[in-house]
Design a protein around this motif. Structure first.
Motif, PDB file in Angstrom:
ATOM      1  N   GLY A 154       0.826  -1.192   0.000  1.00  0.00           N
ATOM      2  CA  GLY A 154       0.000   0.000   0.000  1.00  0.00           C
ATOM      3  C   GLY A 154       0.862   1.245   0.000  1.00  0.00           C
ATOM      4  O   GLY A 154       2.019   1.228   0.435  1.00  0.00           O
ATOM      5  N   PRO A 155       0.356   2.371  -0.488  1.00  0.00           N
ATOM      6  CA  PRO A 155       1.165   3.591  -0.558  1.00  0.00           C
ATOM      7  C   PRO A 155       1.449   4.152   0.829  1.00  0.00           C
ATOM      8  O   PRO A 155       0.814   3.776   1.816  1.00  0.00           O
ATOM      9  CB  PRO A 155       0.285   4.543  -1.365  1.00  0.00           C
ATOM     10  CG  PRO A 155      -1.114   4.080  -1.090  1.00  0.00           C
ATOM     11  CD  PRO A 155      -1.016   2.582  -0.967  1.00  0.00           C
ATOM     12  N   PHE A 240      -2.687   4.807 -18.862  1.00  0.00           N
ATOM     13  CA  PHE A 240      -2.252   4.068 -17.678  1.00  0.00           C
ATOM     14  C   PHE A 240      -2.741   2.626 -17.744  1.00  0.00           C
ATOM     15  O   PHE A 240      -1.986   1.678 -17.476  1.00  0.00           O
ATOM     16  CB  PHE A 240      -2.774   4.749 -16.413  1.00  0.00           C
ATOM     17  CG  PHE A 240      -2.453   4.010 -15.147  1.00  0.00           C
ATOM     18  CD1 PHE A 240      -1.237   4.174 -14.516  1.00  0.00           C
ATOM     19  CD2 PHE A 240      -3.374   3.133 -14.575  1.00  0.00           C
ATOM     20  CE1 PHE A 240      -0.927   3.486 -13.353  1.00  0.00           C
ATOM     21  CE2 PHE A 240      -3.079   2.433 -13.411  1.00  0.00           C
ATOM     22  CZ  PHE A 240      -1.846   2.617 -12.801  1.00  0.00           C
ATOM     23  N   LEU A 241      -3.995   2.422 -18.089  1.00  0.00           N
ATOM     24  CA  LEU A 241      -4.572   1.086 -18.127  1.00  0.00           C
ATOM     25  C   LEU A 241      -3.884   0.211 -19.176  1.00  0.00           C
ATOM     26  O   LEU A 241      -3.631  -0.978 -18.945  1.00  0.00           O
ATOM     27  CB  LEU A 241      -6.067   1.173 -18.393  1.00  0.00           C
ATOM     28  CG  LEU A 241      -6.891   1.768 -17.248  1.00  0.00           C
ATOM     29  CD1 LEU A 241      -8.286   2.155 -17.727  1.00  0.00           C
ATOM     30  CD2 LEU A 241      -6.983   0.783 -16.085  1.00  0.00           C
ATOM     31  N   ALA A 242      -3.567   0.787 -20.330  1.00  0.00           N
ATOM     32  CA  ALA A 242      -2.907   0.014 -21.382  1.00  0.00           C
ATOM     33  C   ALA A 242      -1.514  -0.424 -20.949  1.00  0.00           C
ATOM     34  O   ALA A 242      -1.064  -1.535 -21.261  1.00  0.00           O
ATOM     35  CB  ALA A 242      -2.827   0.841 -22.663  1.00  0.00           C
ATOM     36  N   ALA A 318      -5.205   6.499 -10.713  1.00  0.00           N
ATOM     37  CA  ALA A 318      -4.774   7.153  -9.481  1.00  0.00           C
ATOM     38  C   ALA A 318      -3.424   6.645  -9.002  1.00  0.00           C
ATOM     39  O   ALA A 318      -2.640   7.399  -8.412  1.00  0.00           O
ATOM     40  CB  ALA A 318      -5.831   6.943  -8.391  1.00  0.00           C
ATOM     41  N   PHE A 319      -3.139   5.363  -9.252  1.00  0.00           N
ATOM     42  CA  PHE A 319      -1.879   4.777  -8.780  1.00  0.00           C
ATOM     43  C   PHE A 319      -0.662   5.382  -9.469  1.00  0.00           C
ATOM     44  O   PHE A 319       0.449   5.272  -8.957  1.00  0.00           O
ATOM     45  CB  PHE A 319      -1.883   3.268  -9.005  1.00  0.00           C
ATOM     46  CG  PHE A 319      -2.858   2.522  -8.138  1.00  0.00           C
ATOM     47  CD1 PHE A 319      -2.615   2.347  -6.789  1.00  0.00           C
ATOM     48  CD2 PHE A 319      -4.018   2.000  -8.670  1.00  0.00           C
ATOM     49  CE1 PHE A 319      -3.508   1.647  -5.986  1.00  0.00           C
ATOM     50  CE2 PHE A 319      -4.918   1.298  -7.884  1.00  0.00           C
ATOM     51  CZ  PHE A 319      -4.661   1.127  -6.531  1.00  0.00           C
ATOM     52  N   LYS A 322       1.399  11.337  -8.432  1.00  0.00           N
ATOM     53  CA  LYS A 322       1.878  11.782  -7.130  1.00  0.00           C
ATOM     54  C   LYS A 322       0.714  12.373  -6.341  1.00  0.00           C
ATOM     55  O   LYS A 322       0.005  13.262  -6.815  1.00  0.00           O
ATOM     56  CB  LYS A 322       2.972  12.834  -7.296  1.00  0.00           C
ATOM     57  CG  LYS A 322       3.526  13.353  -5.969  1.00  0.00           C
ATOM     58  CD  LYS A 322       4.670  14.305  -6.190  1.00  0.00           C
ATOM     59  CE  LYS A 322       5.128  14.939  -4.868  1.00  0.00           C
ATOM     60  NZ  LYS A 322       5.477  13.941  -3.843  1.00  0.00           N
ATOM     61  N   GLY A 323       0.493  11.820  -5.131  1.00  0.00           N
ATOM     62  CA  GLY A 323      -0.634  12.265  -4.317  1.00  0.00           C
ATOM     63  C   GLY A 323      -1.889  11.455  -4.539  1.00  0.00           C
ATOM     64  O   GLY A 323      -2.870  11.620  -3.810  1.00  0.00           O
ATOM     65  N   GLY A 324      -1.873  10.583  -5.546  1.00  0.00           N
ATOM     66  CA  GLY A 324      -3.042   9.764  -5.825  1.00  0.00           C
ATOM     67  C   GLY A 324      -2.815   8.327  -5.402  1.00  0.00           C
ATOM     68  O   GLY A 324      -1.733   7.927  -4.980  1.00  0.00           O
ATOM     69  N   GLY A 325      -3.865   7.523  -5.478  1.00  0.00           N
ATOM     70  CA  GLY A 325      -3.749   6.107  -5.167  1.00  0.00           C
ATOM     71  C   GLY A 325      -4.934   5.603  -4.394  1.00  0.00           C
ATOM     72  O   GLY A 325      -5.974   6.255  -4.289  1.00  0.00           O
ATOM     73  N   CYS A 326      -4.758   4.417  -3.854  1.00  0.00           N
ATOM     74  CA  CYS A 326      -5.791   3.770  -3.054  1.00  0.00           C
ATOM     75  C   CYS A 326      -5.098   3.135  -1.864  1.00  0.00           C
ATOM     76  O   CYS A 326      -4.154   2.352  -2.035  1.00  0.00           O
ATOM     77  CB  CYS A 326      -6.528   2.714  -3.881  1.00  0.00           C
ATOM     78  SG  CYS A 326      -7.863   1.880  -2.993  1.00  0.00           S
TER      79      CYS A 326
END
Length: 666
Positions: A154-155, A240-242, A318-319, A322-326
């Motif tokens: 996790g971040p 990002f997904l690709a 989001a991953f 910078k500053g994003g994620g889950c």
């Protein structure tokens, strides 16, 4: 007066650093350690005043042997030698007559130190006892994360400081993650917008710019509805997904076909326009940060719900920002090899596993052999385990030899045949990690134990000697075990770690290792996971019960933690007593007034509460905060008389949030 360092030992993601003021061998004041990298000198309302728990006049000071009826709470004082010999003799007889699997340990997170929490594992493995599946909290959340992210760490929670849109999803953070709340407030001060997705407007709503209330158990459907809008309007992060994910075309097709806003509206109670607005807000954000709580994983669909939310974060890209994620949990457990403490190699053969959420059924139904003895430590199952009536009936069995290691005469201890007095964290050595941040800290005892109280590990050393176990592990001290764990610290996590600072009792920060970005089988984020029976995320139903109108929400309390801290009258008072929240409409429909004594009931049992009529609470739910000792409950049971032994869709977790009730006047 001397100030000594320690750590909060309780089941909370913050694992705060403490400064303990000691005078004449007593802890007279506990405050936050301003040098702790994460908690930075502040404590929650529970730990402010921790010295009053440690120095409580109600502490158990001596071993006790039962003289009255089970549950009556009548005991005589015994010596440690008598108590240990009594337990060892009984267990030897049971093992000879019924086999060692007739004995069951029951423990959980009454202390989170890696030695004291796991202190019984080596002993019970060597004994060949039944094993306990320790899944009462949120294993479904971990399962949902790993189904998408594998072993990806996790971040760092500090990433949220650089977010411009924070989503607190299914978390009462003011009650359960206070130091993350401080970071959310700082992000908001820097310009971030904060959203709360919840089933009721808890005190955490005050932190948010907007609260979005969904029906209990529908969070996964909302996540997929948001994916639908992102896909339909070209708002997904396709680049990002690709590059970083597998399965986006298939998930995209499912979301577009099965989760349009109109269908998701029927599941969640949100208007279609509200779902679309939320999706667009997430897509506009430079760095959306999703903080996923544990409550939403305590339904029949808990793991799948988390899987859906983590997948949404990936679709947003989001991953990669910078500053994003889950953030579901920190992954510091990956750094520590606990085998020197747990010693699974001592098992003479594989033994049966009992799920701790189904203790009532196990005590009533298990055969070949039936459970004839339990040892409870770092837990209070009479109060916290689901289906309380079944649990109490099992604990009341005269043929069940019950040993309880405790600090207070809890609901469980009252049923014991032998009670052994336990230490607090300030009175023993341990090593602490966190599941909400990445600090590691070693703590030494700062005050002596009161009376004859002994730490978990010391008790199991005594029991091992009485049982004739000769393995060297049972002669090791706590410090030797801590050293053994630290010697096995993963080299990839050890990099840059200040071991001298750690040895001096100061917190150090673990850094997740470099290496593959996504630690999955495919090396990418797995929106499609072909190893699962359900390769793609989808919304699963909760346990559907017929005939009762209210969903029971067993929410955390701000001033207590499960059944911990109930020994302190000022905290019970601040919690406002054992209460049940209903909306004005639900209360009026039943002719109930604010403050009235009410009974919540279902097919499992009933419990008495004081009613709190709460404007803004959605209709169709009843909220009960905290887990009360029966000694302080207005009736004969607490909220767990109403919770079922059913399990989550993966990992055998509890379903505390997945029950229905109705309410009447007392």
């Amino acid at each position: 007066m001397t100030a000594l360092r320690s750590v909060c030992p309780f089941d909370c993601p913050d694992a705060c650093g403490l400064l303990v003021q000691v005078e004449d061998g007593r802890a007279v004041k506990v405050r936050g350690d301003p040098e702790h990298p994460y908690s930075q000198g502040t404590l929650c309302p529970k730990m402010n005043g921790y010295e009053r728990s440690v120095g409580s006049p109600d502490r158990l000071l001596h071993p006790l042997v039962r003289t009255g009826a089970k549950g009556e709470g009548r005991f005589r004082r015994a010596s440690w030698e008598e108590a240990i010999q009594l337990v060892a003799a009984r267990w030897k007889d049971l093992a000879r007559e019924h086999g060692s699997e007739a004995i069951l340990p029951y423990s959980y997170a009454g202390t989170m130190g890696v030695v004291q929490r796991n202190a019984g594992h080596a002993f019970f493995h060597r004994l060949g006892a039944s094993r306990l599946d320790r899944t009462i909290c949120s294993p479904a959340k971990g399962a949902g994360w790993s189904q998408v992210m594998g072993a990806t760490a996790g971040p760092d929670p500090d990433e949220v400081l650089d977010s411009d849109l924070v989503v607190l999803w299914g978390i009462h953070a003011v009650a359960t993650n206070l130091h993350f709340v401080q970071r959310v407030k700082e992000a908001r001060r820097r310009g971030a917008r904060v959203l709360l997705v919840e089933v009721w407007p808890s005190e955490t709503a005050a932190v948010a710019d907007r609260t979005i209330l969904v029906r209990p158990g529908s969070d996964g459907a909302l996540a997929l509805g948001l994916v639908h809008v992102l896909a339909r309007e070209g708002l997904a992060d396709e680049a990002f997904l690709a590059a970083e994910a597998v399965g986006w075309p298939e998930l995209r097709a499912r979301a577009l076909a099965e989760y349009p806003p109109e269908a998701v509206s029927r599941l969640t109670g949100l208007a279609p326009a509200e779902i679309e607005e939320l999706a667009r807000a997430l897509a506009r954000a430079r760095a959306p940060f999703l903080r996923v709580g544990s409550g939403l994983s305590r339904y029949a669909n808990g793991a799948m719900t988390v899987r859906c939310i983590v997948s949404l974060a990936a679709v947003l890209g989001a991953f990669g920002r910078k500053g994003g994620g889950c953030f579901a949990d920190a992954s510091s457990s990956q750094a520590l090899d606990l085998s020197p403490v747990t010693r699974e190699d001592l098992l003479p053969r594989p033994t049966r596993v009992v799920n701790m959420n189904q203790l009532g059924a196990a005590l009533a139904e298990l055969r070949d052999p039936p459970i004839r003895s339990m040892m409870v430590y770092a837990a209070n199952p009479a109060a916290v385990a689901p289906d309380q009536n079944a649990v109490l009936a099992g604990l009341a069995r005269e043929d069940l030899f019950l040993v309880v290691h405790e600090r207070f005469m809890t609901d469980t201890a009252r049923f014991a045949d032998v009670v052994l007095p336990a230490t607090y964290s300030l009175e023993h050595a341990d090593l602490y990690r966190s599941y909400g941040q990445y600090c590691l800290q070693r703590a030494q005892p700062v005050v002596p134990p009161p009376g004859e109280a002994k730490a978990n590990w010391e008790v199991f050393r005594l029991l091992a000697a009485a049982m004739g176990f000769e393995e060297p592990v049972f002669r090791m001290t706590e410090d030797a075990l801590i050293d053994a764990v630290l010697e096995r610290l993963s080299p990839s996590w050890r990099a840059g770690l200040d071991l001298e600072r750690l040895a001096a009792g100061r917190a150090v920060t673990l850094r997740p290792p470099a290496g593959p970005r996504w630690r999955t089988r495919s090396g990418k984020i797995e929106l499609r996971n072909d190893a699962l029976a359900e390769p793609l995320p989808r919304h699963l139903p909760t346990h559907e019960e017929r005939g009762l109108p209210l969903r029971l929400v067993t929410a955390p309390a701000i001033h207590t933690l499960n059944s911990t801290f109930m020994e302190r009258p000022e905290l019970r008072e601040r919690n406002g007593g054992m209460s049940l929240r209903l909306s004005p409409a639900e209360a009026s429909a039943r002719g109930l007034a604010d403050g009235a004594a009410v009974v919540a009931w279902n097919g499992l049992g009933e419990a008495t509460f004081a009613l709190r009529v709460t404007p803004g609470l959605p209709d169709g739910i009843a909220v009960a905060e905290g887990v009360w000792w029966l000694a302080h409950a207005p009736g004969a049971r607490n909220v767990n008389a109403l919770t079922a032994q059913r399990l989550t869709d993966a990992a055998g977790g509890s379903t505390f949030y997945d029950n229905r009730v109705d309410v009447r006047g007392a």
